[in-house]
Design a protein around this motif. Sequence first.
Motif, PDB file in Angstrom:
ATOM      1  N   UNK A 170       1.086  -1.412  -0.065  1.00  0.00           N
ATOM      2  CA  UNK A 170      -0.337   0.055   0.087  1.00  0.00           C
ATOM      3  C   UNK A 170       0.989   1.347  -0.096  1.00  0.00           C
ATOM      4  N   UNK A 171       2.292   1.398   0.440  1.00  0.00           N
ATOM      5  CA  UNK A 171       2.905   2.555  -0.077  1.00  0.00           C
ATOM      6  C   UNK A 171       3.115   3.238  -1.217  1.00  0.00           C
ATOM      7  N   UNK A 172       3.580   1.866  -1.594  1.00  0.00           N
ATOM      8  CA  UNK A 172       3.671   2.651  -3.389  1.00  0.00           C
ATOM      9  C   UNK A 172       2.220   2.785  -3.977  1.00  0.00           C
ATOM     10  N   UNK A 173       1.601   2.229  -3.438  1.00  0.00           N
ATOM     11  CA  UNK A 173       0.200   2.320  -3.936  1.00  0.00           C
ATOM     12  C   UNK A 173       0.107   3.912  -3.890  1.00  0.00           C
ATOM     13  N   UNK A 174      -0.082   4.104  -2.462  1.00  0.00           N
ATOM     14  CA  UNK A 174      -0.330   5.880  -1.871  1.00  0.00           C
ATOM     15  C   UNK A 174       0.508   6.834  -2.629  1.00  0.00           C
ATOM     16  N   UNK A 175       1.516   6.470  -2.509  1.00  0.00           N
ATOM     17  CA  UNK A 175       3.200   6.858  -3.488  1.00  0.00           C
ATOM     18  C   UNK A 175       2.686   7.122  -4.502  1.00  0.00           C
ATOM     19  N   UNK A 176       2.532   6.260  -5.642  1.00  0.00           N
ATOM     20  CA  UNK A 176       2.068   6.171  -7.423  1.00  0.00           C
ATOM     21  C   UNK A 176       0.452   6.673  -7.439  1.00  0.00           C
ATOM     22  N   UNK A 177      -0.355   6.758  -7.037  1.00  0.00           N
ATOM     23  CA  UNK A 177      -1.443   7.022  -7.164  1.00  0.00           C
ATOM     24  C   UNK A 177      -1.424   9.187  -6.622  1.00  0.00           C
ATOM     25  N   UNK A 178      -0.903   9.295  -5.456  1.00  0.00           N
ATOM     26  CA  UNK A 178      -1.212  10.676  -4.807  1.00  0.00           C
ATOM     27  C   UNK A 178      -0.189  10.910  -4.762  1.00  0.00           C
ATOM     28  N   UNK A 179       0.341  10.880  -4.878  1.00  0.00           N
ATOM     29  CA  UNK A 179       2.249  11.206  -4.728  1.00  0.00           C
ATOM     30  C   UNK A 179       3.241  11.319  -3.262  1.00  0.00           C
ATOM     31  N   UNK A 180       2.517  11.195  -2.115  1.00  0.00           N
ATOM     32  CA  UNK A 180       2.945  11.329  -1.324  1.00  0.00           C
ATOM     33  C   UNK A 180       2.569   9.692  -0.548  1.00  0.00           C
ATOM     34  N   UNK A 181       3.367   9.427   1.227  1.00  0.00           N
ATOM     35  CA  UNK A 181       2.704   7.929   1.606  1.00  0.00           C
ATOM     36  C   UNK A 181       1.695   8.510   2.672  1.00  0.00           C
ATOM     37  N   UNK A 182       0.927   8.906   3.825  1.00  0.00           N
ATOM     38  CA  UNK A 182       0.399   9.253   4.346  1.00  0.00           C
ATOM     39  C   UNK A 182      -1.430   8.661   4.145  1.00  0.00           C
ATOM     40  N   UNK A 183      -1.618   8.439   5.311  1.00  0.00           N
ATOM     41  CA  UNK A 183      -2.620   8.599   5.202  1.00  0.00           C
ATOM     42  C   UNK A 183      -3.284   8.307   6.615  1.00  0.00           C
ATOM     43  N   UNK A 184      -4.481   9.592   7.118  1.00  0.00           N
ATOM     44  CA  UNK A 184      -4.594   9.818   8.501  1.00  0.00           C
ATOM     45  C   UNK A 184      -3.789  10.859   9.255  1.00  0.00           C
ATOM     46  N   UNK A 185      -4.075  11.062  10.679  1.00  0.00           N
ATOM     47  CA  UNK A 185      -3.394  12.268  10.773  1.00  0.00           C
ATOM     48  C   UNK A 185      -3.191  11.938  12.183  1.00  0.00           C
ATOM     49  N   UNK A 186      -2.007  12.579  13.113  1.00  0.00           N
ATOM     50  CA  UNK A 186      -2.006  12.744  14.734  1.00  0.00           C
ATOM     51  C   UNK A 186      -2.640  13.616  15.055  1.00  0.00           C
ATOM     52  N   UNK A 187      -3.260  13.444  17.012  1.00  0.00           N
ATOM     53  CA  UNK A 187      -3.937  14.959  16.954  1.00  0.00           C
ATOM     54  C   UNK A 187      -3.423  14.799  18.738  1.00  0.00           C
ATOM     55  N   UNK A 188      -3.510  16.542  19.162  1.00  0.00           N
ATOM     56  CA  UNK A 188      -3.357  16.497  20.427  1.00  0.00           C
ATOM     57  C   UNK A 188      -4.874  16.775  21.201  1.00  0.00           C
ATOM     58  N   UNK A 189      -4.816  16.005  22.236  1.00  0.00           N
ATOM     59  CA  UNK A 189      -6.218  16.487  23.458  1.00  0.00           C
ATOM     60  C   UNK A 189      -5.750  17.268  23.679  1.00  0.00           C
ATOM     61  N   UNK A 190      -6.780  18.852  23.656  1.00  0.00           N
ATOM     62  CA  UNK A 190      -6.739  20.222  23.539  1.00  0.00           C
ATOM     63  C   UNK A 190      -7.343  20.097  24.939  1.00  0.00           C
ATOM     64  N   UNK A 191      -8.846  19.734  24.812  1.00  0.00           N
ATOM     65  CA  UNK A 191      -9.524  19.423  26.102  1.00  0.00           C
ATOM     66  C   UNK A 191     -10.036  17.817  26.743  1.00  0.00           C
ATOM     67  N   UNK A 192     -10.510  17.281  27.360  1.00  0.00           N
ATOM     68  CA  UNK A 192     -10.699  15.191  27.528  1.00  0.00           C
ATOM     69  C   UNK A 192     -12.579  16.061  27.694  1.00  0.00           C
ATOM     70  N   UNK A 193     -12.897  14.689  27.440  1.00  0.00           N
ATOM     71  CA  UNK A 193     -14.202  13.949  27.676  1.00  0.00           C
ATOM     72  C   UNK A 193     -14.670  12.860  27.140  1.00  0.00           C
ATOM     73  N   UNK A 194     -15.117  12.777  26.825  1.00  0.00           N
ATOM     74  CA  UNK A 194     -16.084  11.589  26.153  1.00  0.00           C
ATOM     75  C   UNK A 194     -16.034  11.391  24.934  1.00  0.00           C
ATOM     76  N   UNK A 195     -15.329  10.724  24.018  1.00  0.00           N
ATOM     77  CA  UNK A 195     -15.926  10.381  22.709  1.00  0.00           C
ATOM     78  C   UNK A 195     -17.092   9.318  22.514  1.00  0.00           C
TER      79      UNK A 195
END
Length: 251
Positions: A217-242
């Motif tokens: 999938x790394x090569x699939x993403x690279x060839x089709x979309x020009x990067x190797x990313x899928x998703x993000x990392x986030x910081x919890x600014x304010x806590x709570x239930x999800x």
Amino acid sequence: MRLASIYRYPVKGLSPEALEFADLDADGYFPGDRVFALENGPSGFDPAAPEHQPKVKFLMLMRNGALAGLATRYDHASGVLTIAQKGREVARGDLRSAEGRAAIETFLTGFLGDEIRGPVRLLQAPEGFRFTDSKSGFVSLVNLASVKAIEEVQGASVDPLRFRANLYIDRAERWAEADWPGKTFQLGGATLTVLKMTDRCAATGVEPGSGRRDMDLVQTIRKAFGHIDCGVYARIERGGRVTRGDALALV
């Protein structure tokens, strides 16, 4: 946008656990996630002075794809980890005891055989630390529309669990997450600030449940979309239930 599913991974490299909800703490990690790791030979990790270690120092799907063929379950109340293979329990251990940890370590050493660089040792993260792939890996999110886009160019079904995220989002535009870094979102009772995109590795090529390495999938993403990313990392600014089904909205 909506929260479609929630997962935690108690032991780095082993099975995901689906959740209906999670209580997030400000400036904390995802609850119950990557609390344990399996050291693949001496890593230099010091629980008294924990520092982020490269994932190659631990058992992980990028190099140990057979792990995905094991079904594991960790009971947070009892501390017991069970491992099953093809529907049959093959190991069990209380991770709070030396004997229980040894039972898990011994099984995995035998299971992986020549892939092991040195003694397998189960490590537990001290308070305020987790065995995440990235120093920014407080909470991980994946846009299911982007997974669908990858699936289409791959020409085969792509299980979103290949990306081992905590929060899976639907009803977003494809690759909308590329514009999320630096932005803050409300999700249920919590507020999250997106830090960066998540670059992908060969672990995504392993089929969940079987352990077969059946895609690149790394090569699939690279060839089709020009990067190797899928998703993000986030910081919890304010806590709570999800909770599954919660709306995700830009603040």
